[in-house]
Design a protein around this motif. Sequence first.
Motif, PDB file in Angstrom:
ATOM      1  N   GLU A 284       0.804  -1.228   0.000  1.00 30.71           N
ATOM      2  CA  GLU A 284       0.000   0.000   0.000  1.00 30.71           C
ATOM      3  C   GLU A 284       0.837   1.279   0.000  1.00 30.71           C
ATOM      4  OE1 GLU A 284      -3.898   0.228   1.778  1.00 30.71           O
ATOM      5  OE2 GLU A 284      -3.507  -1.637   2.838  1.00 30.71           O
ATOM      6  N   LEU A 285       2.107   1.196   0.420  1.00 25.45           N
ATOM      7  CA  LEU A 285       2.951   2.391   0.390  1.00 25.45           C
ATOM      8  C   LEU A 285       4.029   2.310  -0.684  1.00 25.45           C
ATOM      9  CD1 LEU A 285       3.467   3.308   4.172  1.00 25.45           C
ATOM     10  CD2 LEU A 285       1.727   4.116   2.562  1.00 25.45           C
ATOM     11  N   GLY A 286       4.273   1.136  -1.217  1.00 24.04           N
ATOM     12  CA  GLY A 286       5.241   1.000  -2.292  1.00 24.04           C
ATOM     13  C   GLY A 286       6.654   0.771  -1.806  1.00 24.04           C
ATOM     14  N   SER A 287       7.632   1.067  -2.670  1.00 27.27           N
ATOM     15  CA  SER A 287       9.036   0.786  -2.398  1.00 27.27           C
ATOM     16  C   SER A 287       9.810   2.061  -2.093  1.00 27.27           C
ATOM     17  CB  SER A 287       9.680   0.070  -3.584  1.00 27.27           C
ATOM     18  OG  SER A 287       9.040  -1.183  -3.818  1.00 27.27           O
ATOM     19  N   ILE A 288      10.737   1.957  -1.147  1.00 28.44           N
ATOM     20  CA  ILE A 288      11.594   3.081  -0.786  1.00 28.44           C
ATOM     21  C   ILE A 288      13.034   2.593  -0.712  1.00 28.44           C
ATOM     22  CG2 ILE A 288       9.844   4.422   0.440  1.00 28.44           C
ATOM     23  CD1 ILE A 288      10.891   3.228   3.068  1.00 28.44           C
ATOM     24  N   PRO A 289      14.002   3.442  -1.033  1.00 35.74           N
ATOM     25  CA  PRO A 289      15.403   3.021  -0.954  1.00 35.74           C
ATOM     26  C   PRO A 289      15.861   2.872   0.490  1.00 35.74           C
ATOM     27  CG  PRO A 289      15.254   5.358  -1.510  1.00 35.74           C
ATOM     28  CD  PRO A 289      13.850   4.815  -1.552  1.00 35.74           C
ATOM     29  N   VAL A 290      16.823   1.985   0.700  1.00 35.93           N
ATOM     30  CA  VAL A 290      17.380   1.734   2.035  1.00 35.93           C
ATOM     31  C   VAL A 290      18.898   1.847   1.950  1.00 35.93           C
ATOM     32  CG1 VAL A 290      17.692   0.009   3.841  1.00 35.93           C
ATOM     33  CG2 VAL A 290      15.476   0.257   2.736  1.00 35.93           C
ATOM     34  N   SER A 291      19.488   2.626   2.867  1.00 38.96           N
ATOM     35  CA  SER A 291      20.936   2.834   2.838  1.00 38.96           C
ATOM     36  C   SER A 291      21.679   1.911   3.787  1.00 38.96           C
ATOM     37  CB  SER A 291      21.256   4.285   3.204  1.00 38.96           C
ATOM     38  OG  SER A 291      21.018   4.527   4.582  1.00 38.96           O
ATOM     39  N   GLY A 292      21.020   1.491   4.880  1.00 36.63           N
ATOM     40  CA  GLY A 292      21.682   0.640   5.873  1.00 36.63           C
ATOM     41  C   GLY A 292      22.384   1.421   6.956  1.00 36.63           C
ATOM     42  N   LYS A 293      22.412   2.736   6.837  1.00 36.38           N
ATOM     43  CA  LYS A 293      22.948   3.607   7.886  1.00 36.38           C
ATOM     44  C   LYS A 293      21.816   4.479   8.407  1.00 36.38           C
ATOM     45  CE  LYS A 293      27.400   2.784   8.239  1.00 36.38           C
ATOM     46  NZ  LYS A 293      28.041   2.433   9.531  1.00 36.38           N
ATOM     47  N   LEU A 294      21.714   4.579   9.728  1.00 35.80           N
ATOM     48  CA  LEU A 294      20.617   5.340  10.318  1.00 35.80           C
ATOM     49  C   LEU A 294      21.035   6.769  10.624  1.00 35.80           C
ATOM     50  CD1 LEU A 294      18.889   2.874  12.820  1.00 35.80           C
ATOM     51  CD2 LEU A 294      18.432   3.270  10.391  1.00 35.80           C
ATOM     52  N   SER A 295      20.229   7.665  10.127  1.00 34.31           N
ATOM     53  CA  SER A 295      20.374   9.077  10.456  1.00 34.31           C
ATOM     54  C   SER A 295      19.764   9.366  11.822  1.00 34.31           C
ATOM     55  CB  SER A 295      19.672   9.919   9.388  1.00 34.31           C
ATOM     56  OG  SER A 295      19.604  11.264   9.743  1.00 34.31           O
ATOM     57  N   ALA A 320      24.600   6.053  12.161  1.00 36.87           N
ATOM     58  CA  ALA A 320      25.758   6.674  11.527  1.00 36.87           C
ATOM     59  C   ALA A 320      26.416   7.658  12.484  1.00 36.87           C
ATOM     60  CB  ALA A 320      25.317   7.399  10.257  1.00 36.87           C
ATOM     61  N   GLU A 321      27.669   7.990  12.222  1.00 39.88           N
ATOM     62  CA  GLU A 321      28.336   9.019  13.013  1.00 39.88           C
ATOM     63  C   GLU A 321      27.553  10.328  12.884  1.00 39.88           C
ATOM     64  OE1 GLU A 321      32.640  11.373  13.241  1.00 39.88           O
ATOM     65  OE2 GLU A 321      32.352   9.675  11.876  1.00 39.88           O
ATOM     66  N   THR A 360      11.477  13.241  26.190  1.00 40.35           N
ATOM     67  CA  THR A 360      12.354  12.441  25.347  1.00 40.35           C
ATOM     68  C   THR A 360      13.822  12.789  25.548  1.00 40.35           C
ATOM     69  OG1 THR A 360      10.614  12.270  23.663  1.00 40.35           O
ATOM     70  CG2 THR A 360      12.858  11.776  22.959  1.00 40.35           C
ATOM     71  N   LEU A 361      14.661  11.752  25.637  1.00 42.76           N
ATOM     72  CA  LEU A 361      16.104  11.926  25.712  1.00 42.76           C
ATOM     73  C   LEU A 361      16.686  11.829  24.300  1.00 42.76           C
ATOM     74  CD1 LEU A 361      18.782  12.104  27.345  1.00 42.76           C
ATOM     75  CD2 LEU A 361      18.735   9.590  27.457  1.00 42.76           C
ATOM     76  N   PHE A 362      17.493  12.817  23.923  1.00 40.30           N
ATOM     77  CA  PHE A 362      18.154  12.860  22.620  1.00 40.30           C
ATOM     78  C   PHE A 362      19.651  12.640  22.837  1.00 40.30           C
ATOM     79  CE2 PHE A 362      14.226  15.003  22.093  1.00 40.30           C
ATOM     80  CZ  PHE A 362      13.900  15.061  20.741  1.00 40.30           C
ATOM     81  N   LEU A 363      20.246  11.674  22.104  1.00 38.63           N
ATOM     82  CA  LEU A 363      21.677  11.393  22.208  1.00 38.63           C
ATOM     83  C   LEU A 363      22.297  11.343  20.813  1.00 38.63           C
ATOM     84  CD1 LEU A 363      20.272   8.815  24.307  1.00 38.63           C
ATOM     85  CD2 LEU A 363      22.469   9.494  25.288  1.00 38.63           C
ATOM     86  N   ARG A 364      23.447  11.999  20.673  1.00 39.21           N
ATOM     87  CA  ARG A 364      24.145  12.002  19.366  1.00 39.21           C
ATOM     88  C   ARG A 364      25.260  10.975  19.350  1.00 39.21           C
ATOM     89  NH1 ARG A 364      26.925  17.433  17.422  1.00 39.21           N
ATOM     90  NH2 ARG A 364      28.386  16.794  19.086  1.00 39.21           N
ATOM     91  N   ARG A 365      25.324  10.207  18.278  1.00 37.70           N
ATOM     92  CA  ARG A 365      26.312   9.138  18.122  1.00 37.70           C
ATOM     93  C   ARG A 365      27.676   9.727  17.738  1.00 37.70           C
ATOM     94  NH1 ARG A 365      25.687   3.492  17.727  1.00 37.70           N
ATOM     95  NH2 ARG A 365      27.760   2.609  17.743  1.00 37.70           N
TER      96      ARG A 365
END
Length: 369
Positions: A284-295, A320-321, A360-365
């Motif tokens: 129902e939403l179709g296809s989207i690209p996947v990079s394998g790294k999380l923003s 990701a960094e 919410t707690l926000f943490l940067r990698r």
Amino acid sequence: MNTSKVLVFPLDIDDTDAFIRTAKALGFAVIGASSAMAGPEGKTVDSFIRLPFITDPAFDRALQGALEQHAVTTIHAPHQGVWRHLNTLLKAHPGRFRFTLCSPDPFSATQQRFAPHEAWAASMSSGKPLAGLAAPQSICPPLSPARYSALHRQFLGIPGDSDVGKLHALCDIARLLPPGDLIEVGCLYGRSAFALGYLASQYALGSMICVDPWNTAELTDQGAAAAIINVELANTDIDSEKIFRVFLNATALLENVGYIRKTSEKATGEYEAAIRNGVLHSPELGSIPVSGKLSLLHIDANHRYDHVRRDVELWSPYLAEGGWLLLDDYVWAFGDGPRRVGDELLGSPLYDSAFVSGDTLFLRRTGVS
């Protein structure tokens, strides 16, 4: 018992639906009236009457008769011309017409409805980063006031617990994120998922992937302190399929959103397969690209300590960094699972910046592996 009766005229305007639901929830009897409709035509009114058009000389007398016959106390008129005519009747003939006309007029009501969105957008467009963030060397510009206003309006139109404070934080974080996929574990109706998907599209970050089984049979309790919430697991009136349909309704206009309809544990395998294929397909939403790294990774599923910790273990290796991990309900009235996990992460060398916004707690990698 509420004996008030509300006349909704003209009934054939879309805005009447929300008013009727609210009026009936408050215990009002609702009478629908129209000059164009032959019947209620699916509107959930208690009764229906025909009235002449307000331009017909017979209208005033017909209205007076209807008010007396049905003991109407209040009129909701969502049409500007009709509202103005009714307001004139009240002023010119107070003895003949005794009813309360819902105010303000439709034009003013529309302006009042949109004003909060524009006010919020104006505050967002100042360009000032969130107070919890140190001034970065590189930051994308804010969105235009019109885009912030539209985002705010759509966000509040989707059911969910995320508030505008969190939306503010998400908007600011989006300006700092590196390219990559965004994943939310635990989506329910899709309020925060919509915001993240929209922001990802505006800043060309990547695809928004929603992980949720949307199946109450696969859910587990959230700990003793959350007993008032756990009881809903046995509530047979909750149809998880209907919740999923609302999620689709909330996100389907965004072309960068997909979903994995599985528990967090099972979803990682499907995400790995999508990485290998370079694409995730969602019915129902179709296809989207996947990079394998999380923003960005937003953890908002079961809040019990062991579940939160496991979700972080499963998904944070993909961060990701410079990517951000968000722990929802770090401040929570029904348990301390997210806080315990968050406090452990605050002492980790894997994260170099953190702040709390709302609950919410926000943490940067960092770049440390």
